[in-house]
Design an enzyme around this catalytic site. Structure first.
Site, PDB file in Angstrom:
ATOM      1  N   TYR A  51      17.460   9.021 -14.900  1.00  7.75           N
ATOM      2  CA  TYR A  51      17.334   8.820 -13.462  1.00  7.75           C
ATOM      3  C   TYR A  51      18.485   8.007 -12.879  1.00  7.75           C
ATOM      4  O   TYR A  51      18.566   7.837 -11.669  1.00  7.75           O
ATOM      5  CB  TYR A  51      16.007   8.121 -13.147  1.00  7.75           C
ATOM      6  CG  TYR A  51      14.809   8.977 -13.485  1.00  7.75           C
ATOM      7  CD1 TYR A  51      14.297   9.888 -12.571  1.00  7.75           C
ATOM      8  CD2 TYR A  51      14.199   8.903 -14.738  1.00  7.75           C
ATOM      9  CE1 TYR A  51      13.217  10.686 -12.881  1.00  7.75           C
ATOM     10  CE2 TYR A  51      13.119   9.698 -15.061  1.00  7.75           C
ATOM     11  CZ  TYR A  51      12.629  10.584 -14.125  1.00  7.75           C
ATOM     12  OH  TYR A  51      11.564  11.380 -14.447  1.00  7.75           O
TER      13      TYR A  51
ATOM     14  N   ARG B  66       2.458  11.107 -12.960  1.00  4.99           N
ATOM     15  CA  ARG B  66       2.532  12.534 -13.258  1.00  4.99           C
ATOM     16  C   ARG B  66       1.316  13.222 -12.652  1.00  4.99           C
ATOM     17  O   ARG B  66       0.274  12.607 -12.447  1.00  4.99           O
ATOM     18  CB  ARG B  66       2.560  12.772 -14.764  1.00  4.99           C
ATOM     19  CG  ARG B  66       3.686  12.071 -15.512  1.00  4.99           C
ATOM     20  CD  ARG B  66       3.545  12.291 -17.011  1.00  4.99           C
ATOM     21  NE  ARG B  66       4.633  11.698 -17.774  1.00  4.99           N
ATOM     22  CZ  ARG B  66       4.583  10.481 -18.322  1.00  4.99           C
ATOM     23  NH1 ARG B  66       3.493   9.741 -18.182  1.00  4.99           N
ATOM     24  NH2 ARG B  66       5.611  10.010 -19.010  1.00  4.99           N
TER      25      ARG B  66
ATOM     26  N   HIS C 173       6.319  16.804  -9.594  1.00  8.60           N
ATOM     27  CA  HIS C 173       7.266  16.066 -10.431  1.00  8.60           C
ATOM     28  C   HIS C 173       8.485  15.623  -9.631  1.00  8.60           C
ATOM     29  O   HIS C 173       9.120  14.633  -9.979  1.00  8.60           O
ATOM     30  CB  HIS C 173       7.684  16.910 -11.632  1.00  8.60           C
ATOM     31  CG  HIS C 173       7.881  16.092 -12.871  1.00  8.60           C
ATOM     32  ND1 HIS C 173       6.855  15.455 -13.534  1.00  8.60           N
ATOM     33  CD2 HIS C 173       9.004  15.768 -13.564  1.00  8.60           C
ATOM     34  CE1 HIS C 173       7.319  14.798 -14.571  1.00  8.60           C
ATOM     35  NE2 HIS C 173       8.619  14.958 -14.606  1.00  8.60           N
TER      36      HIS C 173
ATOM     37  N   HIS D  63       7.318   5.758 -19.824  1.00 13.65           N
ATOM     38  CA  HIS D  63       8.228   6.400 -20.778  1.00 13.65           C
ATOM     39  C   HIS D  63       8.141   5.699 -22.129  1.00 13.65           C
ATOM     40  O   HIS D  63       8.086   4.466 -22.192  1.00 13.65           O
ATOM     41  CB  HIS D  63       9.675   6.339 -20.283  1.00 13.65           C
ATOM     42  CG  HIS D  63       9.942   7.252 -19.131  1.00 13.65           C
ATOM     43  ND1 HIS D  63      10.951   7.029 -18.213  1.00 13.65           N
ATOM     44  CD2 HIS D  63       9.340   8.397 -18.736  1.00 13.65           C
ATOM     45  CE1 HIS D  63      10.956   7.983 -17.318  1.00 13.65           C
ATOM     46  NE2 HIS D  63       9.989   8.826 -17.611  1.00 13.65           N
TER      47      HIS D  63
ATOM     48  N   ARG E  59       7.792  12.305  -8.385  1.00  9.60           N
ATOM     49  CA  ARG E  59       7.985  11.309  -9.454  1.00  9.60           C
ATOM     50  C   ARG E  59       9.471  10.977  -9.596  1.00  9.60           C
ATOM     51  O   ARG E  59       9.843   9.811  -9.762  1.00  9.60           O
ATOM     52  CB  ARG E  59       7.417  11.864 -10.759  1.00  9.60           C
ATOM     53  CG  ARG E  59       7.519  10.946 -11.959  1.00  9.60           C
ATOM     54  CD  ARG E  59       6.677  11.533 -13.091  1.00  9.60           C
ATOM     55  NE  ARG E  59       7.087  11.057 -14.397  1.00  9.60           N
ATOM     56  CZ  ARG E  59       6.661   9.920 -14.951  1.00  9.60           C
ATOM     57  NH1 ARG E  59       5.833   9.144 -14.287  1.00  9.60           N
ATOM     58  NH2 ARG E  59       7.064   9.565 -16.152  1.00  9.60           N
TER      59      ARG E  59
ATOM     60  N   LYS F 221       0.689   9.958 -21.223  1.00  6.95           N
ATOM     61  CA  LYS F 221       0.914  10.858 -22.357  1.00  6.95           C
ATOM     62  C   LYS F 221       0.556  10.159 -23.657  1.00  6.95           C
ATOM     63  O   LYS F 221       0.800   8.967 -23.820  1.00  6.95           O
ATOM     64  CB  LYS F 221       2.383  11.296 -22.398  1.00  6.95           C
ATOM     65  CG  LYS F 221       2.748  12.371 -21.383  1.00  6.95           C
ATOM     66  CD  LYS F 221       4.168  12.853 -21.611  1.00  6.95           C
ATOM     67  CE  LYS F 221       4.521  14.000 -20.684  1.00  6.95           C
ATOM     68  NZ  LYS F 221       5.903  14.489 -20.912  1.00  6.95           N
TER      69      LYS F 221
END
Length: 346
Positions: free
Chosen positions: A318, A189, A283, A309, A286, A213
């Site tokens: 995806y 990211r 993004h 994730h 990504r 994150k």
């Protein structure tokens, strides 16, 4: 009465606050909720997003009830439903994901700060129901709320090979090429790229330490091309002296300072204008990484780890399979693995 956000550094409290614009008086119930999330070590960016969502709710509440931040006495069973109606009627129209994000934060904040208020029940919506874990695994758990609007499933549109080649050819410094490489070959990211420090590079081991994150740490393999670009940047381009950041400004008054999100956006905007590839943003690279990994045969659990994730359902976004690919995979499976039916004599 108008509300707005302010930023202040205090010990043990959220640095972002919602206050009355005229008097500077804090909106108590909102800031108590933000303080609670701050103690839970929620990321500053998430705190800021929560504050903006609750600011929107406070402004709506004031426009309807004219009671300032005095909320509890007027909460009813239809409060949250009325707020959804207001969001859905705004012009220009808000996306379903935006409405749901605002609703989720307002829902949690009201539940935490006013546990006995009737706003916890929205007829026909706010009923407890069981939600299973990712891929149907694990024990079912009670979901927080059903008060959400339908949002279309995000469509992942990766860049083509030609678009990637044209866009990358417009970069000339090892720093910029390394940034694009980390997004395209490691799936980082933009915030993860900007947060990197030199000690996160384990070049001798071809590894990269990433703070994702929620402050989740993961280690990623580095592609040889990215290693070469990073090594070139560190030896020849990175200014001396400079900040502890890996990627810093190379010129101007900010030379040597950590590259900012605005600076990264400006960099990509310039190269979009130069190449005419309007979809090229951090993004999107990504997304392209994830699509390329799946086409190369990387498994979903492995891709989930690579991308950082927390939920494999996010990784499943995806997986875009066209009808032609379904036919080809089916034909391949029939030819290789399915036994022929026995021939029966008539």
């Amino acid at each position: 009465m108008k509300f707005h956000l302010i930023y202040q550094q205090t010990n043990g409290q959220s640095p972002v606050r919602v206050v009355e614009q005229a008097t500077g008086r804090e909106v108590g119930w909102i800031n108590r909720y933000l303080d609670r999330e701050y103690v839970r070590r929620l990321a500053d960016k998430s705190l800021r997003n929560y504050a903006y969502h609750l600011l929107d709710f406070a402004r709506w509440w004031e426009s309807v009830h004219h009671t300032g931040d005095a909320v509890e006495g007027d909460l009813t069973e239809s409060t949250l439903l009325d707020y959804v109606r207001f969001q859905s009627s705004r012009q220009p129209p808000l996306s379903g994901s935006t409405i749901n994000a605002r609703m989720a934060v307002a829902d949690r904040a009201l539940r935490n700060e006013f546990p006995n208020a009737p706003c916890q029940i929205a007829p026909g919506f706010h009923q407890a129901f069981l939600r299973r874990g990712p891929m149907g695994l694990g024990r079912p758990r009670v979901a927080m709320s059903r008060l959400r609007v339908k949002a279309p499933k995000p469509k992942i549109v990766p860049l083509s090979v030609d678009e990637v080649a044209r866009f990358r050819s417009s970069f000339h410094t090892a720093r910029d090429l390394a940034i694009v490489g980390l997004m395209l070959l490691q799936g980082l990211r933009s915030a993860e790229v900007l947060a990197l420090n030199p000690d996160d590079l384990l070049l001798s081991e071809a590894q990269l330490r990433v703070h994702g994150k929620g402050s989740k740490l993961r280690f990623l393999p580095l592609a040889p091309e990215t290693i070469q670009l990073l090594d070139h940047y560190l030896r020849l381009e990175r200014p001396r002296p400079c900040s502890a950041a890996l990627f810093v400004s190379l010129k101007g008054r900010a030379r040597g300072a950590r590259m900012t999100a605005a600076g990264l956006r400006s960099l990509f905007r310039h190269h979009r204008q130069t190449t005419g590839i309007q979809l090229a943003n951090p993004h999107r690279f990504r997304h392209t990484f994830a699509s390329d990994m799946l086409l190369a045969g990387v498994s979903l659990p492995a891709l989930m780890q690579l991308m950082g994730h927390a939920d494999i359902q996010t990784t499943l976004l995806y997986v875009q399979v066209t009808p032609q690919e379904v036919y080809l995979q089916y034909a391949r499976a029939v030819a290789q693995h399915i036994r022929p039916l026995p021939v029966t004599s008539s």
